[in-house]
Write an enzyme that holds these catalytic residues in place. Structure first.
Site, PDB file in Angstrom:
ATOM      1  CD  GLU A   1      -4.374  -1.435   1.855  1.00  0.00           C
ATOM      2  OE1 GLU A   1      -3.316  -1.727   2.119  1.00  0.00           O
ATOM      3  OE2 GLU A   1      -5.606  -1.349   2.606  1.00  0.00           O
TER       4      GLU A   1
ATOM      5  CG  ASP B   1      -5.356  -1.705   7.946  1.00  0.00           C
ATOM      6  OD1 ASP B   1      -4.937  -1.083   9.090  1.00  0.00           O
ATOM      7  OD2 ASP B   1      -5.404  -1.087   6.895  1.00  0.00           O
TER       8      ASP B   1
ATOM      9  CG  ASP C   1      -8.627  -0.926   4.368  1.00  0.00           C
ATOM     10  OD1 ASP C   1      -9.658  -0.582   4.770  1.00  0.00           O
ATOM     11  OD2 ASP C   1      -7.655  -0.923   5.050  1.00  0.00           O
TER      12      ASP C   1
ATOM     13  CD1 TRP D   1      -2.591   1.752   0.684  1.00  0.00           C
ATOM     14  CD2 TRP D   1      -1.180   2.679   2.290  1.00  0.00           C
ATOM     15  NE1 TRP D   1      -2.884   3.185   0.511  1.00  0.00           N
ATOM     16  CE2 TRP D   1      -2.169   3.738   1.643  1.00  0.00           C
ATOM     17  CE3 TRP D   1      -0.174   2.722   2.993  1.00  0.00           C
ATOM     18  CZ2 TRP D   1      -2.092   4.974   2.234  1.00  0.00           C
ATOM     19  CZ3 TRP D   1      -0.460   3.851   3.736  1.00  0.00           C
ATOM     20  CH2 TRP D   1      -1.096   4.915   3.356  1.00  0.00           C
TER      21      TRP D   1
ATOM     22  CG  ASP E   1      -9.092   4.757   5.495  1.00  0.00           C
ATOM     23  OD1 ASP E   1      -9.481   3.585   5.756  1.00  0.00           O
ATOM     24  OD2 ASP E   1      -7.678   5.114   5.217  1.00  0.00           O
TER      25      ASP E   1
ATOM     26  CE  LYS F   1      -6.448   5.628   2.410  1.00  0.00           C
ATOM     27  NZ  LYS F   1      -5.332   5.745   3.494  1.00  0.00           N
TER      28      LYS F   1
ATOM     29  CG  HIS G   1      -6.193  -4.417   5.003  1.00  0.00           C
ATOM     30  ND1 HIS G   1      -5.153  -3.493   4.661  1.00  0.00           N
ATOM     31  CD2 HIS G   1      -5.436  -5.593   4.935  1.00  0.00           C
ATOM     32  CE1 HIS G   1      -3.953  -4.117   4.576  1.00  0.00           C
ATOM     33  NE2 HIS G   1      -3.974  -5.177   4.931  1.00  0.00           N
TER      34      HIS G   1
ATOM     35  CG  HIS H   1      -8.762   1.788   1.618  1.00  0.00           C
ATOM     36  ND1 HIS H   1      -7.497   1.503   1.535  1.00  0.00           N
ATOM     37  CD2 HIS H   1      -8.686   2.350   2.755  1.00  0.00           C
ATOM     38  CE1 HIS H   1      -6.705   1.585   2.450  1.00  0.00           C
ATOM     39  NE2 HIS H   1      -7.141   2.194   3.554  1.00  0.00           N
TER      40      HIS H   1
ATOM     41  CG  ASP I   1      -7.832   2.512   9.314  1.00  0.00           C
ATOM     42  OD1 ASP I   1      -7.968   1.501   8.637  1.00  0.00           O
ATOM     43  OD2 ASP I   1      -7.440   3.674   8.989  1.00  0.00           O
TER      44      ASP I   1
HETATM   45  C1  RNT Z   1      -3.954   2.676   4.687  1.00  0.00           C
HETATM   46  C2  RNT Z   1      -3.993   1.023   4.338  1.00  0.00           C
HETATM   47  C3  RNT Z   1      -2.977   0.321   4.887  1.00  0.00           C
HETATM   48  C4  RNT Z   1      -2.361   0.763   6.506  1.00  0.00           C
HETATM   49  C5  RNT Z   1      -1.347  -0.304   6.787  1.00  0.00           C
HETATM   50  C6  RNT Z   1      -0.823   0.335   8.299  1.00  0.00           C
HETATM   51  O1  RNT Z   1      -4.901   3.368   4.246  1.00  0.00           O
HETATM   52  O2  RNT Z   1      -5.120   0.859   4.826  1.00  0.00           O
HETATM   53  O3  RNT Z   1      -3.017  -1.230   4.558  1.00  0.00           O
HETATM   54  O4  RNT Z   1      -3.435   0.875   7.171  1.00  0.00           O
HETATM   55  O5  RNT Z   1      -0.595  -0.869   5.941  1.00  0.00           O
HETATM   56 ZN    ZN Z   2      -5.401  -1.435   4.640  1.00  0.00          ZN
END
Ligand code: RNT
Ligand code: ZN
Length: 421
Positions: free
Chosen positions: A228, A328, A261, A188, A296, A230, A288, A264, A298
């Site tokens: 990955e 994640d 993810d 990523w 985003d 986004k 993720h 994303h 998390d």
């Molecule tokens: C960032 C991505 C990525 C990170 C990690 C730490 O937007 O989601 O995967 O969160 O690699």
């Molecule tokens: Zn991620």
């Protein structure tokens, strides 16, 4: 087995009968559930700071917020915290590392990192019977300060990140070989622009070429690459070079995995719906599992509609061997070990819920255009006694059932975490 005066066993016996009426064998489901690996992100334990540089800070459009006591300050603390979290999470587990979690004497440039820097992690994983996954860290670094790495217009900066990713591939391959368990390496990058780009194509072409250079570096068979995409990041609101469409094309033509993810995409997009499309064109998916609250963000994964939707899609697509579940999230406002336990238990609970659905009956109803029955079956799954199956599963794995693990974390917080400054 952790028993509560036989209540868990008798609850399970009744639940088993109820599910059998639906054509679902709970014993078989629990065997399947237990074997699904969940890759636990090490970075929840220290707010994504890593051990490369004690004064380092998190950049790249992602952010942790909160200053809850007890962040792990070094690899031994992080491994200790992970051990406690792992003891509260049932089922097969992997640990997901980033390159910044290396252990070295002094600073090592990222294009110079080696398998030796991860020896302690590998030894630890061997002892605990864990698989490892890996990530190059293309953020939180002076050479990523412009929020451009593999797509940077300066060839020397691009090369630095290409070399970092190739060094990471060597480490990932080494981890997989040492543990006899394929290591997934996810790429990523934060690359993007805050404001409207004059040229959207050139950075994507540069990223494409850089990725090709990385995947051309030959590796053995214990390592796989995932990419990955986004939608946006903080400071990259207008344009992200590695969009989902970019990587969908990349993964399908270059035969890498695609990483989806859950945070994303646009908030109204259904991430679960992307799994079946991706499976038509890409061999394997890395997930993720995360929780975006308006963006985003998390947040810790919940047992919610979004997570259950993802789990159900994996099961309904018969894709348990093609979809790899990773977590994640990184919340610094609550106990970080509890964050792992809550999020990972919820991810596995969602998988259990999905495995307990009467999927054959639902699919048959659909093929018969009996959408009334399909909807009834789906809705009534929600009030089936799945939680009795969960408690029984935890008990048979010697993992505390719901309601019986937080005291352990609080005791550890008082004894260990509160002493960290
Ligand atoms: C960032 C991505 C990525 C990170 C990690 C730490 O937007 O989601 O995967 O969160 O690699
Ligand atoms: Zn991620």
């Amino acid at each position: 087995m952790i028993s509560r005066d036989g209540r868990i066993e008798s609850g399970y016996r009744l639940a088993k009968e109820r599910f059998a009426e639906n054509g679902v064998n709970t014993d078989t489901v629990l065997k399947t559930l237990d074997a699904i690996p969940i890759s636990i992100q090490c970075w929840q334990g220290d707010d994504v700071l890593g051990f490369e540089n004690p004064d380092g800070s998190l950049t790249g459009g992602i952010q942790t917020t909160g200053n809850y006591k007890g962040r792990a300050r070094n690899a031994s603390e992080l491994r200790g915290d992970l051990e406690l979290a792992l003891s509260l999470i049932p089922g097969k587990k992997r640990v997901n590392l980033h390159a910044i979690y290396l252990e070295a004497n002094g600073y090592v440039e990222r294009d110079k990192i080696e398998p030796g820097h991860f020896q302690c992690w590998i030894k630890w994983a061997k002892q605990l019977g864990l698989g490892l996954d890996f990530n190059p860290t293309c953020f939180s670094h002076p050479r990523s300060a412009q929020n451009l790495t593999l797509s940077h217009p300066d060839p020397s900066i691009r090369k630095y990140w290409v070399d970092h990713c190739i060094a990471s591939r060597n480490i990932s391959e080494h981890m997989g070989r040492e543990l006899n368990d394929t290591c997934i390496m996810n790429i990523w990058i934060p690359d993007g622009y805050k404001d409207l780009p004059a040229d959207r194509l050139a950075p994507r072409q540069r990223l494409l070429n850089a990725l090709d250079e990385i995947i051309d570096s030959s590796q053995g068979s214990y390592h796989r690459v995932a990419v990955e995409g986004k939608l946006f990041g903080i400071g990259a609101e207008s344009y992200t070079v590695g969009s989902n469409e970019f990587y969908m094309g990349y993964a399908s033509t270059r035969k890498t995995m695609l990483c989806l993810d859950a945070g994303h995409f646009h908030p109204t997009e259904n991430v679960a719906d992307k799994i079946s499309t991706t499976l038509c064109f890409v061999d394997e998916i890395l997930l993720h599992v995360s929780r975006p609250v308006r963006w985003d963000s998390d947040h810790v994964v919940l047992f919610d509609e979004a997570t259950i939707g993802i789990a159900s899609e994996i099961v309904r697509c018969n894709a348990l061997d093609r979809v790899h579940v990773g977590l994640d999230f990184f919340d610094a406002s609550i106990n970080r070990i509890a964050a792992w336990a809550i999020g990972a238990r919820n991810a596995r609970k969602a998988l259990l819920f999905a495995l307990l659905e009467p999927k054959e009956a639902m699919a048959t109803a659909e093929l018969n255009f009996n959408f009334t029955r399909r909807l009834t079956l789906m809705e009534e799954s929600k009030s089936m006694p799945w939680s009795s199956v969960w408690d029984y599963y935890c008990a048979t794995q010697n993992i505390p059932p719901d309601g019986a693990w937080l005291d352990t974390i609080e005791a550890h917080e008082n004894k260990v975490l509160s002493k960290r400054v």
